[in-house]
Design a protein around this motif. Structure first.
Motif, PDB file in Angstrom:
ATOM      1  N   UNK A  17       0.743  -1.098   0.109  1.00 45.14           N
ATOM      2  CA  UNK A  17      -0.176   0.022   0.054  1.00 45.14           C
ATOM      3  C   UNK A  17       0.886   1.209  -0.043  1.00 45.14           C
ATOM      4  N   UNK A  18       2.005   1.291   0.657  1.00 45.95           N
ATOM      5  CA  UNK A  18       2.821   2.350   0.865  1.00 45.95           C
ATOM      6  C   UNK A  18       2.581   3.178   2.120  1.00 45.95           C
ATOM      7  N   UNK A  19       3.089   4.243   2.466  1.00 45.80           N
ATOM      8  CA  UNK A  19       3.252   5.078   3.625  1.00 45.80           C
ATOM      9  C   UNK A  19       2.233   6.205   3.158  1.00 45.80           C
ATOM     10  N   UNK A  20       1.489   6.702   4.270  1.00 43.75           N
ATOM     11  CA  UNK A  20       0.531   7.880   4.031  1.00 43.75           C
ATOM     12  C   UNK A  20       1.583   9.252   4.372  1.00 43.75           C
ATOM     13  N   UNK A  21       2.294   8.923   5.473  1.00 43.31           N
ATOM     14  CA  UNK A  21       3.009  10.297   5.959  1.00 43.31           C
ATOM     15  C   UNK A  21       4.708   9.909   6.114  1.00 43.31           C
ATOM     16  N   UNK A  22       5.339  10.638   5.505  1.00 46.71           N
ATOM     17  CA  UNK A  22       6.614  10.338   5.566  1.00 46.71           C
ATOM     18  C   UNK A  22       7.432  11.462   5.858  1.00 46.71           C
ATOM     19  N   UNK A  23       8.201  11.495   6.822  1.00 41.70           N
ATOM     20  CA  UNK A  23       9.060  12.647   7.526  1.00 41.70           C
ATOM     21  C   UNK A  23      10.544  12.256   7.451  1.00 41.70           C
ATOM     22  N   UNK A  24      11.122  13.205   6.839  1.00 41.25           N
ATOM     23  CA  UNK A  24      12.635  12.553   6.716  1.00 41.25           C
ATOM     24  C   UNK A  24      13.459  13.818   7.479  1.00 41.25           C
ATOM     25  N   UNK A  25      13.967  13.199   8.389  1.00 39.37           N
ATOM     26  CA  UNK A  25      14.902  14.016   9.545  1.00 39.37           C
ATOM     27  C   UNK A  25      16.144  13.981   8.845  1.00 39.37           C
ATOM     28  N   UNK A  26      16.760  13.372   7.871  1.00 36.50           N
ATOM     29  CA  UNK A  26      17.897  13.342   7.193  1.00 36.50           C
ATOM     30  C   UNK A  26      18.118  14.386   6.084  1.00 36.50           C
ATOM     31  N   UNK A  27      17.565  13.993   5.094  1.00 37.68           N
ATOM     32  CA  UNK A  27      17.342  15.044   3.977  1.00 37.68           C
ATOM     33  C   UNK A  27      18.514  14.778   2.889  1.00 37.68           C
TER      34      UNK A  27
ATOM     35  N   UNK B 150      15.119   9.670  -1.763  1.00 38.30           N
ATOM     36  CA  UNK B 150      14.617   8.407  -2.732  1.00 38.30           C
ATOM     37  C   UNK B 150      13.879   7.431  -2.195  1.00 38.30           C
ATOM     38  N   UNK B 151      14.292   7.061  -0.993  1.00 42.40           N
ATOM     39  CA  UNK B 151      13.366   5.924  -0.074  1.00 42.40           C
ATOM     40  C   UNK B 151      12.192   6.638   0.178  1.00 42.40           C
ATOM     41  N   UNK B 152      11.890   8.045   0.542  1.00 45.54           N
ATOM     42  CA  UNK B 152      10.708   8.586   0.723  1.00 45.54           C
ATOM     43  C   UNK B 152       9.604   8.402  -0.447  1.00 45.54           C
ATOM     44  N   UNK B 153      10.362   8.772  -1.470  1.00 44.35           N
ATOM     45  CA  UNK B 153       9.473   8.600  -2.826  1.00 44.35           C
ATOM     46  C   UNK B 153       9.206   7.358  -3.107  1.00 44.35           C
ATOM     47  N   UNK B 154       9.937   6.339  -2.863  1.00 44.91           N
ATOM     48  CA  UNK B 154       9.806   4.842  -3.191  1.00 44.91           C
ATOM     49  C   UNK B 154       8.840   4.261  -2.442  1.00 44.91           C
ATOM     50  N   UNK B 155       8.489   4.804  -1.087  1.00 48.16           N
ATOM     51  CA  UNK B 155       7.419   4.253  -0.266  1.00 48.16           C
ATOM     52  C   UNK B 155       6.130   5.079  -0.249  1.00 48.16           C
ATOM     53  N   UNK B 156       6.209   6.223  -0.893  1.00 47.33           N
ATOM     54  CA  UNK B 156       5.075   7.057  -0.673  1.00 47.33           C
ATOM     55  C   UNK B 156       3.688   6.465  -1.491  1.00 47.33           C
ATOM     56  N   UNK B 157       2.712   6.621  -0.932  1.00 44.09           N
ATOM     57  CA  UNK B 157       1.314   6.278  -1.654  1.00 44.09           C
ATOM     58  C   UNK B 157       0.518   7.345  -2.183  1.00 44.09           C
ATOM     59  N   UNK B 158      -0.436   6.973  -2.950  1.00 45.66           N
ATOM     60  CA  UNK B 158      -1.157   8.074  -3.586  1.00 45.66           C
ATOM     61  C   UNK B 158      -1.978   8.872  -2.599  1.00 45.66           C
TER      62      UNK B 158
END
Length: 376
Positions: free
Chosen positions: A249-259, A265-273
């Motif tokens: 399904x992917x993840x609804x909210x992704x917060x990247x504290x590294x940047x 790229x990981x955040x984009x990979x696991x994002x959901x619609x």
């Protein structure tokens, strides 16, 4: 008075003697009790002249320290609602109160103090709290009351409140049955996990390169810990694991504290619609290409900047109620270089906090802010 100052770009901070500051009519003079140290301090010291984002935006030669807590030592003539000896914290982002963002309730985007990608303020272009005394406008100070030792609150003024603000902007999406991924379980990410847990019923996935930090994430509320391996430059291995955990399904909210580019790229990979990616970390050179097939459809991407005074007030209240775990490692004022070196090496057991002696004229009754873990 003694202070620890960034004298020149590209050089470590130095101990110096500077005059004791004087408060203006609308200011208060704070006798410093504690100042938290932040990774961004190292980024400032490492900056070469003219480089982005710090050296291109502000001049060097200022006292470091933007996570500040202490006691009211003196009041400006127009300040009538605080008393000498009252414990206070200082919001880490100054604001003018007059520009459009300020009047719209978004003082963290104040145009008067904006310099390129950063906001200037105490410890970033202006004198901060790594000194015996600090002057701040009354409008940027929040009272903790009497009988409180503010040491425990210092890390809340940036690390915790920045994470809180980021979570608050997305928490309406985190209904039961949704999920959140927190990337980077350091000084901010551990608070990010706690706030998602406190404010929502979402499933929480913590991502980090350290098994020890993932253990901390589970202790403060993460449901699963995902190891991001150093050689996983595109985030595929960690992404595959998270997609499996979410059953595709992917993840609804992704917060990247590294940047970094890899974590983005990981955040984009696991994002959901219709999900949301929030970038908080300022890893040098981190970037993300977006476009069809690079990001889930209708997924929003936003950069979360700082916090508001109301955010800080709410975080301090959560701490007062014992709802936050605050891990700190204390250092005396004479050990600041050692503290920064441990921060650089990743050898800290909590947020580094420089502690000043308690003033003899202040009667402080120790009051815990929750599951505090400190090491002196």
């Amino acid at each position: 008075m003694k202070a620890f100052k960034l004298v020149q770009w590209g050089q470590p901070g130095q101990y110096v003697d500077i005059p004791k500051p004087k408060p203006g009519p609308n200011d208060i003079l704070i006798r410093m009790r504690a100042a938290g140290l932040c990774r961004s301090d190292l980024d400032m010291m490492d900056s070469q002249p003219g480089s982005q984002p710090y050296a291109a935006s502000v001049d060097a030669d200022y006292v470091l320290g933007h996570e500040n807590a202490g006691y009211v030592a003196e009041r400006g003539v127009n300040v009538t609602d605080l008393a000498v000896g009252e414990a206070v914290v200082v919001h880490h982002m100054p604001h003018c109160g007059n520009c459009r963002p300020c009047t719209d309730g978004m003082e963290n985007h104040c145009q008067a103090f904006k310099r390129g990608a950063i906001a200037t303020g105490r410890g970033c272009g202006g004198d901060g709290g790594l000194a015996e005394f600090l002057v701040a406008p009354r409008t940027e100070v929040i009272s903790l009351g009497f009988g409180v030792d503010p040491v425990d609150y210092a890390p809340l003024t940036d690390a915790a409140v920045t994470a809180y603000h980021a979570v608050r902007t997305a928490v309406q999406r985190l209904k039961p049955g949704t999920s959140a991924a927190i990337i980077g379980i350091g000084g901010l990410g551990s608070y990010g996990v706690q706030f998602v847990k406190l404010l929502s019923a979402a499933q929480i996935y913590a991502v980090d390169t350290s098994e020890d930090r993932l253990k901390v994430a589970r202790e403060v509320g993460a449901d699963s810990g995902v190891l991001f391996r150093e050689d996983d430059h595109d985030g595929n291995a960690a992404g595959d694991e998270i997609m499996e955990l979410t059953q595709g399904r992917g993840v609804d909210v992704i917060i990247d504290f590294v940047g970094s580019s890899a974590t983005l790229q990981l955040a984009a990979r696991i994002s959901r619609p219709q999900g949301r990616i929030l970038l908080v970390g300022m890893h040098p050179g981190g970037s993300l290409e977006v476009g069809w097939a690079r990001l889930a459809t209708s997924c929003e991407f936003a950069i979360s900047l700082g916090s508001t005074r109301q955010d800080l007030r709410e975080v301090c209240e959560l701490a007062r109620q014992g709802k936050l775990r605050i891990d700190v490692q204390k250092f005396g004022f004479d050990r600041i270089p050692e503290a920064y070196e441990k921060l650089r090496m990743g050898a800290l057991t909590g947020r580094a906090v420089v502690v000043f002696p308690n003033p003899k004229d202040v009667d402080v009754t120790r009051q815990s802010t929750g599951r505090l873990r400190s090491k002196l």
